[in-house]
Motif scaffolding. Structure first.
Motif, PDB file in Angstrom:
ATOM      1  N   ASP A 179      48.346  31.854  40.291  1.00 11.77           N
ATOM      2  CA  ASP A 179      48.108  31.173  41.533  1.00 11.77           C
ATOM      3  C   ASP A 179      49.004  29.625  41.752  1.00 11.77           C
TER       4      ASP A 179
ATOM      5  N   GLN B 274      53.363  38.556  47.131  1.00  3.38           N
ATOM      6  CA  GLN B 274      51.983  38.463  47.624  1.00  3.38           C
ATOM      7  C   GLN B 274      51.472  39.707  48.149  1.00  3.38           C
ATOM      8  N   ALA B 275      52.326  40.639  48.687  1.00  3.08           N
ATOM      9  CA  ALA B 275      51.798  41.759  49.002  1.00  3.08           C
ATOM     10  C   ALA B 275      51.377  42.651  47.519  1.00  3.08           C
ATOM     11  N   CYS B 276      52.241  42.563  46.748  1.00  2.00           N
ATOM     12  CA  CYS B 276      52.033  43.027  45.399  1.00  2.00           C
ATOM     13  C   CYS B 276      50.753  42.778  44.786  1.00  2.00           C
ATOM     14  N   ARG B 277      50.578  41.375  45.027  1.00  2.00           N
ATOM     15  CA  ARG B 277      49.256  40.977  44.438  1.00  2.00           C
ATOM     16  C   ARG B 277      47.967  41.655  44.909  1.00  2.00           C
ATOM     17  N   GLU B 278      48.212  42.116  46.405  1.00  2.00           N
ATOM     18  CA  GLU B 278      46.941  42.409  46.990  1.00  2.00           C
ATOM     19  C   GLU B 278      47.035  44.034  46.629  1.00  2.00           C
ATOM     20  N   MET B 279      48.067  44.651  46.575  1.00  2.00           N
ATOM     21  CA  MET B 279      48.223  46.008  46.518  1.00  2.00           C
ATOM     22  C   MET B 279      47.782  46.529  44.930  1.00  2.00           C
TER      23      MET B 279
ATOM     24  N   PRO C   2      46.135  44.459  42.185  1.00  2.00           N
ATOM     25  CA  PRO C   2      45.260  43.321  41.728  1.00  2.00           C
ATOM     26  C   PRO C   2      45.357  43.462  40.216  1.00  2.00           C
TER      27      PRO C   2
END
Lengths: 400, 361
Positions: free
Chosen positions: A104, A129-134, A136
């Protein structure tokens, strides 16, 4: 360890899945024309081993949607899932100076300084950011072009401005193209069988767009022709490179202080395009200037481009001491022998002697194009930013 | 021959008077302009300063003068060699004002004042840019649309042509070669390196203005154009304030946090000057490498300017560093004449030529 490497452009997303440490590419491709619909549809170009590339037209409105499509394709191949993800970032800013795990606080630092590379950093950060959501559960590493230049000494990265002003406004040389410079320097040291930590060189990354030289001592960057931004240094396809501060101010006065207009002129309408008035590709000017139908502006364009390059090569050879090698890479450096020849001619005092025949027929790369007696070797080496990123990610992974 | 030499700078002028073959001036004066004077007041300042100098010359038995030589910082592409000021020369000069608005109008006013105060005396103008008018196209052009540049004369010049030319002539004589490859390092408050083949420059660190190039005592030197725009826009300075910041608050002064002469930065062991010294030397070493590449070789380094006395210290360092790259020592020549002595020499030559022409017709 399977490492998924992302290399973001403003409207593209290049990816490679690479098995480390063997450096075997398992999968790769590029999402192109990401963004609002244009005349040509956005598409995903897939590159599989020794096969013709496959193109799929898929609407992708932003980098997050492009990422979804890439992941869908990866799932088609059994066993082709990543264990670690690596992201290329053009400028890591003042605090994230080395390749590092993304958490973070690191992400917050990167967001805080994304204006340092306004075209490249925002989509790369969106992809992170998208990778972190996809994913985790997957760990991610940021690999920046500026990290290789963190070894540039203070005196070489400091502009001669009031220090209070520089500190307050974060003005310093960052240097760019570090991922590519690091790759070709490492490769050339290996090809010459010289330990990297004793290897001295000048690395010339001459892209069809941007270009920079890097002075390398003991395997480390000690100077780069780009500065705070990628605008400084060599004449590039559409960037002016070095410019008298007085001229910049005068252009600003001409536009009644419209910074955006001057930035746009110097970044997008200058360099080879501005000089030639017709093409942003230096190859056009060089071919035309060496042909029968000499256009005055093409001749001028080639002369100014090559002269700036030659002066910087001399400048950096003086910084490096006796170099082991001069390295040429990326599109222009790899494929245009006339550029290497023009830049290396008359450089005897530096210990450089180019072999015209070897230079003209340098293929396949890497090729040493110097004469057998040349004390300084001259190499044309193909760059590979994705492998370079995968190596850095692997190193970070092994260190923790 | 009695010759008065004048060097107008932004806030003062210095003058020296020479008699016959004597290298030491009979008289030296520096006249400072009051702080709040604007450019338009210079007319008054120049006339006043020259009247006062005239009285001193009279007391010293130096009148009438045979010639006056005035240094011009900028002569555009119009002036390729020293000239005697005439009405038409002054008109041509005045037309260059938009290209160098801080210097040219003052120079015109000063020459007019000199012609009023010394009505019978020919005034020679020696331009620092003259040597660089013939720079090769590839060196004088920037990486921008050439039409943009041509319409504004925003080309590279170089701003210490008087020192470089004299130093290279001298070096050529000492080396016994009029085509020697010389790196000429002018050690002035705004230092400049020129790479010359004989007396012909092929590369120079100075730019379209003296702000570009090596960092000076107060000027920034090379700077990323993005940084200039950032300072002018994000900072509190605006374009004019930024110009002041870059030409008066930067360089060695900006790095050291106080006014520092180039000689002090090069020679003082003061640790607080370390960064200023290292930044300057780094830029100079790069410029030397660029100059060697531009020349395709190197026969000698020649140092000139008011800090030529620092050449010994500087050359020790520079030679050691260059030796690693070019694997041999480089000859060191020092040219220690002053700017006023050069102006005297220029006036001497031009007056003699003029007299010879007059006698022939």
């Amino acid at each position: 360890m399977n490492i998924l490497v992302f290399n973001c452009g403003s409207s593209s997303l290049k990816y490679r899945l690479i098995a480390m440490p063997g450096e075997k590419q398992l999968s790769g491709g590029e999402a192109q024309r990401i963004g609002p619909p244009t005349a040509k549809p956005s598409c995903l170009v897939l590159q599989r081993d020794h096969q013709q590339p496959e193109t799929r037209n898929i609407p992708m409105r932003d980098h997050a949607e492009a990422l979804e499509q890439v992941v869908r394709v990866l799932r088609e191949t059994p066993g082709a899932m990543p264990e670690v993800i690596g992201h290329r970032l053009v400028n890591g800013g003042p605090t994230v100076t080395d390749h590092s795990w993304i958490n973070d606080s690191v992400l917050a630092e990167l967001i805080a300084c994304q204006d340092l590379a306004p075209i490249h950093n925002p989509p790369a950060i969106a992809t992170i950011q998208a990778c972190r959501e996809m994913f985790p559960g997957l760990r991610q590493v940021v690999v920046s072009d500026t990290a290789y230049h963190r070894t540039i000494p203070l005196y070489a990265r400091t502009y001669a401005l009031p220090q209070a002003v520089s500190r307050k406004m974060g003005i310093r040389k960052y240097g760019y193209h570090g991922i590519s410079h690091q790759y070709v320097v490492t490769e050339t040291a290996r090809l010459m069988d010289i330990p990297l930590d004793r290897f001295h060189a000048v690395s010339c990354h001459l892209g069809s767009g941007g270009a920079s030289l890097c002075a390398v001592v003991n395997g480390r960057s000690v100077d780069n022709t780009m500065g705070y931004s990628p605008l400084q240094g060599l004449v590039m396809s559409t960037r002016c490179g070095d410019l008298d501060p007085g001229i910049t101010l005068r252009l600003l006065a001409d536009t009644l202080g419209d910074r955006g207009a001057v930035e746009s002129r110097l970044n997008n309408k200058s360099g080879v395009l501005g000089l030639s008035g017709r093409s942003a590709d230096i190859r056009d000017a060089i071919e035309s200037a060496s042909g029968d139908s000499q256009s005055g502006r093409d001749h001028l364009t080639a002369q100014v481009y090559l002269w700036r390059l030659k002066k910087y090569l001399g400048a950096y050879l003086a910084l490096v001491g006796r170099a082991h090698a001069v390295i040429f890479t990326d599109t222009i450096g790899e494929t245009v022998p006339q550029v290497r020849e023009a830049v290396c001619s008359g450089m005897d005092l530096f210990g450089i002697a180019l072999d015209p025949q070897r230079n003209a027929s340098a293929h396949p790369l890497p090729v040493d194009v110097a004469t057998p007696r040349s004390p300084v070797r001259v190499w044309a080496v193909r760059t590979n930013e994705e492998i370079s990123i995968a190596r850095s990610v692997y190193q970070v992974s092994c260190e923790s | 021959m009695r010759i008065l030499t004048i060097n107008p700078t932004l806030r003062s002028l210095t003058a020296s008077a020479f008699r016959d073959g004597n290298d030491q001036p009979i008289l030296r004066r520096q006249v400072k302009e009051s702080r709040d004077a604007s450019v338009s007041d210079f007319d008054g300042f120049g006339a006043e300063a020259l009247s006062s100098i005239s009285s001193s010359l009279e007391s010293a038995g130096m009148l009438p003068l045979d010639a006056i030589a005035v240094r011009g910082l900028y002569g555009g592409e119009r002036f390729v060699r020293p000239v005697l000021a005439s009405e038409s020369v002054l008109e041509d000069l005045a037309a260059l004002a938009p290209q160098a608005p801080l210097h040219v109008p003052r120079l015109v006013q000063l020459v007019k004042a000199a012609r009023r105060v010394f009505p019978q005396t020919p005034v020679a103008l020696a331009f620092e840019t003259a040597l660089f008018v013939a720079l090769p196209e590839r060196e004088r052009c920037y990486g921008v649309d050439p039409q943009l540049i041509a319409s504004r004369s925003l080309r590279r010049f170089g701003f210490h042509g008087i020192f470089h030319e004299a130093a290279c002539l001298d070096a050529g004589r000492k080396l016994g070669s009029p085509e020697a490859r010389i790196l000429s390092v002018c050690l002035e408050p705004r230092p400049e390196l020129a790479a010359c083949r004989g007396c012909r420059p092929v590369m120079v660190t100075g730019g379209s203005t003296p702000a570009e190039g090596l960092p000076g005592e107060r000027s920034c030197g090379d700077l990323d154009p993005s940084v200039v725009l950032k300072l002018a826009d994000d900072g509190d300075w605006g374009p004019e304030g930024t110009s002041h910041l870059l030409t008066c608050e930067s360089g060695l002064r900006g790095l050291a946090g106080r006014d520092v002469s180039l000689a002090e930065a090069l020679e003082s062991p003061d640790g607080e000057l370390q960064l200023a010294r290292d930044v300057f030397l780094h830029c100079l070493l790069r410029a030397c490498g660029a100059g060697i590449a531009a020349l395709g070789g190197l026969d000698a380094l020649v140092y000139s300017g008011r800090y030529a006395g620092s050449a010994a210290v500087l050359h020790d360092w520079l030679n050691q560093r260059l030796k690693q790259t070019i694997q041999r020592d480089t000859a060191c020549l020092v040219h220690s004449r002053t700017l006023h002595q050069h102006l005297r020499d220029i006036a001497y030559v031009i007056v003699r030529e003029n007299r010879a022409r007059a006698a022939a017709t």
